[in-house]
Design a protein around this motif. Structure first.
Motif, mmCIF file in Angstrom:
data_model
loop_
_atom_site.group_PDB
_atom_site.id
_atom_site.type_symbol
_atom_site.label_atom_id
_atom_site.label_comp_id
_atom_site.label_asym_id
_atom_site.label_seq_id
_atom_site.Cartn_x
_atom_site.Cartn_y
_atom_site.Cartn_z
ATOM 1 N N ASP A 42 0.853 -1.178 0.000
ATOM 2 C CA ASP A 42 0.000 0.000 0.000
ATOM 3 C C ASP A 42 0.892 1.232 0.000
ATOM 4 O O ASP A 42 2.046 1.190 0.459
ATOM 5 C CB ASP A 42 -0.916 0.009 1.222
ATOM 6 N N THR A 87 -3.248 4.583 -1.540
ATOM 7 C CA THR A 87 -3.479 3.420 -2.386
ATOM 8 C C THR A 87 -3.502 2.178 -1.498
ATOM 9 O O THR A 87 -2.522 1.886 -0.815
ATOM 10 C CB THR A 87 -2.378 3.266 -3.450
ATOM 11 N N VAL A 88 -4.640 1.458 -1.498
ATOM 12 C CA VAL A 88 -4.790 0.236 -0.715
ATOM 13 C C VAL A 88 -5.111 -0.901 -1.676
ATOM 14 O O VAL A 88 -6.112 -0.841 -2.403
ATOM 15 C CB VAL A 88 -5.917 0.373 0.336
ATOM 16 N N THR A 89 -4.274 -1.934 -1.695
ATOM 17 C CA THR A 89 -4.397 -3.011 -2.685
ATOM 18 C C THR A 89 -5.216 -4.194 -2.198
ATOM 19 O O THR A 89 -5.489 -5.106 -2.978
ATOM 20 C CB THR A 89 -3.001 -3.507 -3.086
ATOM 21 N N HIS A 90 -5.611 -4.223 -0.915
ATOM 22 C CA HIS A 90 -6.415 -5.317 -0.371
ATOM 23 C C HIS A 90 -7.694 -4.740 0.205
ATOM 24 O O HIS A 90 -7.678 -3.667 0.822
ATOM 25 C CB HIS A 90 -5.634 -6.092 0.697
ATOM 26 N N PRO A 91 -8.841 -5.413 0.011
ATOM 27 C CA PRO A 91 -10.133 -4.847 0.427
ATOM 28 C C PRO A 91 -10.189 -4.604 1.938
ATOM 29 O O PRO A 91 -9.850 -5.471 2.736
ATOM 30 C CB PRO A 91 -11.150 -5.918 0.000
ATOM 31 N N THR A 105 -10.992 -1.461 -2.329
ATOM 32 C CA THR A 105 -9.615 -0.998 -2.438
ATOM 33 C C THR A 105 -9.626 0.448 -2.909
ATOM 34 O O THR A 105 -10.654 0.964 -3.378
ATOM 35 C CB THR A 105 -8.827 -1.866 -3.425
ATOM 36 N N THR A 106 -8.488 1.126 -2.797
ATOM 37 C CA THR A 106 -8.421 2.522 -3.219
ATOM 38 C C THR A 106 -7.241 2.737 -4.153
ATOM 39 O O THR A 106 -6.238 2.011 -4.115
ATOM 40 C CB THR A 106 -8.286 3.479 -2.020
#
Length: 372
Positions: A42, A87-91, A105-106
């Motif tokens: 992230d 930025t977040v790669t996992h829900p 995710t973002t």
């Protein structure tokens, strides 16, 4: 060569007992887990242009917790107000201030905004960073129960005949506004058919929290002791209290679960004796309760006292204290070493002022608090 002392030998055993489970667990984990699983990458961009890489754990109370390579054993903390892009790669569940909860995710957007990708929606949502109340908060059950139940029993027949029994209860139930305390003890001893000890005591206390720290309490104290000629000692009390140290006030494996509360109020104090004249008075009630779990509750130090000074006679007071150490054996099973002290400054005729008691008991410790 001189033999090592018993104290040194006990110290070595205690050190081995405390450290072995961590070493064994680490060895088992390394052998069984194989190659470590990849950590989600992230990206956190701060308003000053700094960029942090790691795994977003949560954001609560205005603080973002990020696990980085350099802080794998603990979370790196960043003020949410300083975050510009995320930025977040996992829900993860995103709790918005207006009450909506979205899991997704973002992606980084322009400064001050997030592109939130929700699985059930075709297009990502543009959300201001300031509209996010929390991310992946640890939701506790409505009521949390913490406590221990332990007992000790021994008996002998033959050349020696005795029966010993002791029972200890310490239970706390906590909701957002209320806290219920149940604390009790029962001791029985018979030697060669002759009763040598029989006493019991218990406290029931309910706290109502006006704020996170300040509360009002109402309590009932009961005690019986055959060898103090005491049928029943009762103290009904109420007053204010304060939570000086609460869970999470400190960080680290030694202090994060420490708690300390104190209170003082007024009580109705009544003593019903078998043969002596009964007594009743209006007294104060002061109390301190200290609980210090450490090392994932492998060791718990605790103290609980209740002090009843008379308003009519400053030399007339009664004090009871329980303090000890609780050691985790395996899973929830524990060994408990407790010292109990009781002092009556104006005892009835023929009754001593001081009573001390040492107890070793075994039982079960439970905690329904959710932890990461």
């Amino acid at each position: 060569m001189r033999r090592p002392s018993i104290l040194n030998a006990c110290t070595v055993v205690l050190v081995i007992w405390l450290t072995f489970p961590f070493v064994a667990h680490a060895a088992d984990t390394e052998a069984a887990a194989g190659p470590p699983a990849p950590v989600p990458i992230d990206i956190v961009t701060l308003k000053d242009g700094s960029v942090l890489y790691g795994e977003v754990i949560e954001m609560t109370e205005g603080t973002l917790h990020l696990k980085t390579v350099d802080s794998a054993d603990k979370a790196f903390k960043v003020k949410w107000s300083e975050v510009s892009k995320l930025t977040v790669t996992h829900p993860l569940p995103f709790h918005l201030k207006e009450g909506t909860i979205l899991v997704g995710t973002t992606q980084a957007d322009k400064d001050g905004f997030l592109l939130l990708k929700v699985e059930s929606l075709a297009d990502p949502l543009t959300i201001p960073v300031g509209s996010v109340a929390s991310i992946n908060p640890l939701v506790q059950p409505p009521v949390i129960f913490v406590g221990a139940v332990t007992a000790g029993i021994s008996t002998a027949n033959g050349n020696t005949n005795f029966q010993n029994a002791s029972f200890l209860l310490d239970l706390t139930g906590r909701s957002e506004k209320l806290r219920l305390l149940l604390n009790g003890r029962y001791v029985y001893n018979e030697n060669d058919g002759q009763l040598a000890a029989r006493n019991a005591r218990g406290t029931i206390k309910l706290d109502f929290f006006f704020t996170k720290r300040f509360y009002a309490f109402t309590s009932a104290y009961f005690e019986q002791d055959t060898f103090q000629d005491l049928n029943l000692r009762t103290a009904l009390a109420t007053g204010p209290g304060y939570q000086f140290i609460d869970l999470g006030d400190f960080s680290g494996p030694y202090f994060k679960d420490m708690s300390l509360s104190g209170e003082f109020g007024v009580s109705y104090f009544n003593e019903d004796f078998k043969n002596l004249q009964d007594q009743s008075s209006v007294r104060g009630r002061g109390s301190l309760r200290f609980n210090w779990p450490m090392l994932d509750e492998r060791v718990v130090l605790y103290h609980f006292d209740e002090f009843f000074p008379s308003f009519q006679n400053s030399k007339d007071y009664y004090l009871t204290m329980d303090q000890g150490i609780r050691l985790k054996l395996i899973e929830g099973f524990v060994a408990n070493l407790q010292f109990t002290y009781r002092y009556n400054n104006t005892p009835p005729p023929g009754v001593q002022s001081t009573d001390t008691l040492y107890l070793i008991t075994f039982g079960y410790n439970f905690d329904t608090t959710r932890r990461r």
